[in-house]
Design an enzyme around this catalytic site. Structure first.
Site, mmCIF file in Angstrom:
data_model
loop_
_atom_site.group_PDB
_atom_site.id
_atom_site.type_symbol
_atom_site.label_atom_id
_atom_site.label_comp_id
_atom_site.label_asym_id
_atom_site.label_seq_id
_atom_site.Cartn_x
_atom_site.Cartn_y
_atom_site.Cartn_z
ATOM 1 N N TYR A 166 -72.087 40.093 4.074
ATOM 2 C CA TYR A 166 -73.437 39.645 4.409
ATOM 3 C C TYR A 166 -73.680 38.240 3.879
ATOM 4 O O TYR A 166 -74.456 37.480 4.448
ATOM 5 C CB TYR A 166 -74.507 40.637 3.916
ATOM 6 C CG TYR A 166 -74.619 40.774 2.419
ATOM 7 C CD1 TYR A 166 -74.059 41.865 1.750
ATOM 8 C CD2 TYR A 166 -75.302 39.821 1.658
ATOM 9 C CE1 TYR A 166 -74.161 41.987 0.387
ATOM 10 C CE2 TYR A 166 -75.413 39.942 0.299
ATOM 11 C CZ TYR A 166 -74.841 41.023 -0.340
ATOM 12 O OH TYR A 166 -74.934 41.150 -1.697
ATOM 13 N N CYS B 147 -80.343 35.855 -3.592
ATOM 14 C CA CYS B 147 -81.521 36.285 -2.836
ATOM 15 C C CYS B 147 -82.567 35.213 -2.571
ATOM 16 O O CYS B 147 -83.014 35.025 -1.440
ATOM 17 C CB CYS B 147 -82.240 37.422 -3.548
ATOM 18 S SG CYS B 147 -81.197 38.556 -4.465
ATOM 19 N N CYS C 151 -79.362 36.190 -8.409
ATOM 20 C CA CYS C 151 -80.464 36.361 -7.454
ATOM 21 C C CYS C 151 -81.371 35.135 -7.414
ATOM 22 O O CYS C 151 -81.631 34.580 -6.360
ATOM 23 C CB CYS C 151 -81.271 37.599 -7.846
ATOM 24 S SG CYS C 151 -82.778 37.827 -6.904
ATOM 25 N N GLU D 260 -75.181 35.765 6.520
ATOM 26 C CA GLU D 260 -76.502 35.208 6.224
ATOM 27 C C GLU D 260 -76.438 33.693 6.118
ATOM 28 O O GLU D 260 -77.289 32.975 6.672
ATOM 29 C CB GLU D 260 -77.069 35.812 4.940
ATOM 30 C CG GLU D 260 -77.527 37.266 5.111
ATOM 31 C CD GLU D 260 -78.000 37.906 3.810
ATOM 32 O OE1 GLU D 260 -78.651 38.961 3.887
ATOM 33 O OE2 GLU D 260 -77.706 37.368 2.722
ATOM 34 N N HIS E 249 -100.106 49.782 16.437
ATOM 35 C CA HIS E 249 -99.859 49.082 17.685
ATOM 36 C C HIS E 249 -100.568 47.742 17.720
ATOM 37 O O HIS E 249 -101.714 47.654 17.282
ATOM 38 C CB HIS E 249 -100.341 49.982 18.840
ATOM 39 C CG HIS E 249 -100.037 49.443 20.195
ATOM 40 N ND1 HIS E 249 -98.747 49.393 20.696
ATOM 41 C CD2 HIS E 249 -100.835 48.915 21.144
ATOM 42 C CE1 HIS E 249 -98.778 48.858 21.902
ATOM 43 N NE2 HIS E 249 -100.026 48.568 22.207
ATOM 44 N N LYS F 158 -81.424 32.017 -0.664
ATOM 45 C CA LYS F 158 -80.954 32.513 0.638
ATOM 46 C C LYS F 158 -82.138 32.796 1.559
ATOM 47 O O LYS F 158 -82.173 32.394 2.722
ATOM 48 C CB LYS F 158 -80.132 33.790 0.381
ATOM 49 C CG LYS F 158 -79.634 34.546 1.586
ATOM 50 C CD LYS F 158 -80.569 35.651 2.082
ATOM 51 C CE LYS F 158 -80.786 36.799 1.145
ATOM 52 N NZ LYS F 158 -79.643 37.731 1.062
ATOM 53 N N GLU G 65 -93.604 50.556 14.987
ATOM 54 C CA GLU G 65 -94.133 51.797 15.583
ATOM 55 C C GLU G 65 -93.083 52.510 16.413
ATOM 56 O O GLU G 65 -93.129 53.737 16.590
ATOM 57 C CB GLU G 65 -95.369 51.523 16.444
ATOM 58 C CG GLU G 65 -95.098 50.671 17.677
ATOM 59 C CD GLU G 65 -96.315 50.556 18.593
ATOM 60 O OE1 GLU G 65 -96.671 49.415 18.935
ATOM 61 O OE2 GLU G 65 -96.886 51.591 18.955
#
Lengths: 513, 141
Positions: free
Chosen positions: A219, A82, A77, A223, A488, A85, A493
């Site tokens: 991924y 992670c 990681c 990615e 909002h 990346k 939302e």
């Protein structure tokens, strides 16, 4: 007194000679806990155990990649996953933001150029500061650190060689294996090992990878190809079959569709047959196109394999102590308490069979394991409803079941899928295409209409999904979601306003105000 | 002995301008001799622990912004002392074990070492006045 075999004394600061008995008597072990592997799971487990005042040691070692890349403490990681990346993904997003900026009034001369080495140095420096941070933390928590590649000699003894070649022996009452995985190389493609790189190497390149071919549909592949495209490099993804296997396939297609409109080239239903080096130092890749039944070829500066990861167990000597692994995947088989087939030997993280390959689950499992071993806890790790995000150029975040999994488990008549195509407000002025901005919520159809899964494609998908993961953990229902007032103006939302069902067949495009 | 007293007086001169110009005349070559990068553990033993002269040890890292300011600032002041104090630079990514051994947790960390012992220490950036006082104390004591 030394045992019958006479444990060799190690040199330097590694005070690791344990007492091994001959036959019969229980050995007196030097540590309460030895963790093999200093990544997300291993370090979390070790630090937690140390909190209980236990004598803990961590062994971490990075076997250099075939291309010679290596790194410090912290695991995948921190060093090759992670962290780098997400930072490079951010670099790419900033490129898009610079393009948008003109519409918002900024005077930025186009086209904007990117310098790999500046980004790489910034990222690599940050990772190094994390390596250091981990060393300091271990020191502060009085966890002994060994930079050696360990292998089992018996269920309570692990030995290995230091970089200087000295043999070190460590004995412990409990041992946790957390050695993670490494990228696979395709074995049936000539030149793959010699000329290709993997994610282990990409983040540590000092110079730009140039025109790149990324092979794989994971991924990792999407990615990486995504941010390479984003920083302006000619990038191609080669996929043999479907993208993001295991993820909701409708969402996976939207991710790749967006990447195509973003500029990434796709070679679908293709697989490579060989890689050769040209006199110009470029790489010539030959592949088969399964649809057209043809053979094609092109040249690239870099070929990156993202065809899966394999557990790092080869040199552990698991057979000697009897730790059972899955014959197909090679991963260590564990029960709900992270225990292996051998008493007092446990495993956490990517190395374990049937678990998500994610940092947060490894960390949580590692901590809970330490609490059960030394803190009188009985809490097991809950692997249900773990949220995650694919950081493609248009991010995809999800929690819970995919639509296919829900249909398989409950039957299509018993689930309701609410969905919407939406346009992020920020895209309007910037004249950005929002065709793939989409979300769907899979719910049980009857009684309280519990939410089974939530899927969101759009900017900041990870940030959006994180909060909803709490709701799903608490058993949130569709009526509860409808009672939740949205903030909002945001993209999130729209989740609270989902009302068009797939079943109705109505157009799912929703507008803002 | 006389040399050391002369230096003492040099250091206590109020007009910093004169100090600087005096220092600069000898500065470059003395600087080259009095600052070095530690190569490994045994190099540290030889040139720092076993050094007949006091040594300031500057633990720094590539990724550390303040280190890039403190390093040259300290180096400049050390070079003005014309070899009375040496400066050892340790990159903590290259020599992590050594840094951990000397209980460095944040960078920059500067240790004052005399006869193999740590006699003074500071963490973080310091201005020239503070650094001069630090060095003065090391030579004086």
């Amino acid at each position: 007194a030394l045992g019958a075999e006479g444990a060799p004394r190690s040199g330097g600061g590694a005070a690791g000679w344990g007492l091994r008995s001959g036959a019969g008597a229980a050995p007196e072990n030097e540590y309460d806990l030895l963790v093999i592997g200093g990544g997300s799971g291993g370090l979390a487990c070790a630090k937690e155990a140390a909190q209980f005042g236990r004598k803990v040691a961590v062994m971490d070692y990075v076997e250099p990649s075939p291309q010679g890349t290596s790194w410090g403490l912290g695991g995948t990681c921190v060093n090759v996953g992670c962290i780098p990346k997400k930072l490079m993904h951010q670099a790419a997003l900033l490129g898009s933001a610079l393009k948008d900026a003109q519409h918002y009034g900024w005077n930025i001369s186009q086209p904007v150029h990117h310098t790999w080495s500046v980004m790489a140095q910034g990222v690599q420096n940050y990772v190094k500061s994390l390596n250091w941070g981990h060393r300091v933390q271990l020191q502060e928590k009085k966890v002994k650190y060994f930079n050696i590649k360990g292998s089992f000699s018996d269920p309570h003894t692990v030995c290995g060689l230091t970089k200087a070649g000295k043999e070190t022996v460590v004995t412990a009452d409990n041992i946790v294996i957390a050695t993670g995985g490494r990228p696979k190389y395709p074995m049936d493609v000539a030149g793959a090992l010699e000329y290709g790189i993997t994610s282990d190497d990409l983040f540590w390149l000092k110079e730009s990878p140039g025109k790149t071919l990324v092979v794989g549909a994971s991924y990792v592949s999407l990615e990486c190809a995504g941010f390479l495209t984003g920083i302006g490099l000619d990038t191609t993804v080669m996929m043999r079959s479907v993208p993001l296997r295991g993820f909701d396939q409708q969402m996976a297609s939207l991710v790749t569709e967006h990447m195509e409109s973003y500029g990434t080239k796709f070679l679908k239903r293709c697989f490579p047959t060989k890689v050769e080096k040209l006199k110009s130092n470029r790489l010539q890749v030959t592949w088969k196109n399964a649809d057209l039944d043809t053979e094609e070829t092109d040249s690239f500066d870099t070929v990156m394999w993202a065809v899966g990861r394999a557990p790092d167990t080869k040199t552990l000597n698991l057979e000697t102590v009897g730790v059972k692994t899955n014959s197909e995947t090679g991963k260590i088989i564990v029960d709900a308490s992270e225990a292996t087939s051998v008493p007092h030997i446990y495993a956490v993280g990517d190395i374990t069979e049937g678990r998500p390959e994610l940092t947060p689950t490894a960390i949580a499992a590692g901590k809970l394991l330490a609490q059960r071993l030394f803190g009188q806890s009985s809490e097991l790790m809950d692997y249900d409803n773990v949220p995650t995000t694919v950081f493609a150029p248009l991010e995809y975040g999800c929690v819970g079941l995919s639509e296919e999994a829900a249909v398989q488990r409950y039957g299509s008549d018993n689930i309701e899928v609410y969905h919407a195509f939406y346009k992020p407000l920020e895209f309007t002025v910037a004249e950005r295409d929002a065709t793939q901005c989409y979300m769907k919520m899979v719910c049980l159809r009857e009684r309280e209409q519990r939410i089974l899964g939530l899927h969101f494609i759009g900017p900041n998908a990870g940030e959006v999904i994180q909060g909803f993961a709490l709701g799903i953990k608490c058993g949130a229902t569709y009526p509860q979601m409808m009672k939740t007032v949205g903030i909002h103006p945001t993209c999130a939302e729209e989740v609270t306003k989902l009302h068009i069902t797939k079943r109705s067949g109505l157009d799912a495009t929703v507008t803002g105000c | 002995m006389a040399q050391r007293l002369a230096l003492h007086r040099l250091l206590s001169l109020p007009a910093r301008g004169s100090l600087v110009s005096q220092g600069r005349a000898f500065g470059t070559s003395a600087g080259r001799r009095s600052t070095f990068n530690v190569q490994d553990g045994s190099d540290f033993q030889d040139r720092v622990v076993n050094s007949p002269k006091p040594v300031v040890v500057d633990f720094h890292a590539q990724w550390c912004g303040p280190c890039k300011i403190l390093g040259p600032r300290l180096e400049k002041l050390v070079s003005k002392l014309e070899g009375k104090v040496l400066m050892a630079k340790v990159d903590i990514d290259d020599h992590t074990d050594l840094a951990i051994e000397y209980e460095v947790s944040a960078v920059p960390t500067v240790l004052a070492m005399k006869n193999g012992d740590v006699v003074d220490k500071f963490v973080g950036i310091k201005d020239e006045d503070q650094l001069e006082a630090f060095l003065k104390k090391l030579i004086g004591a």
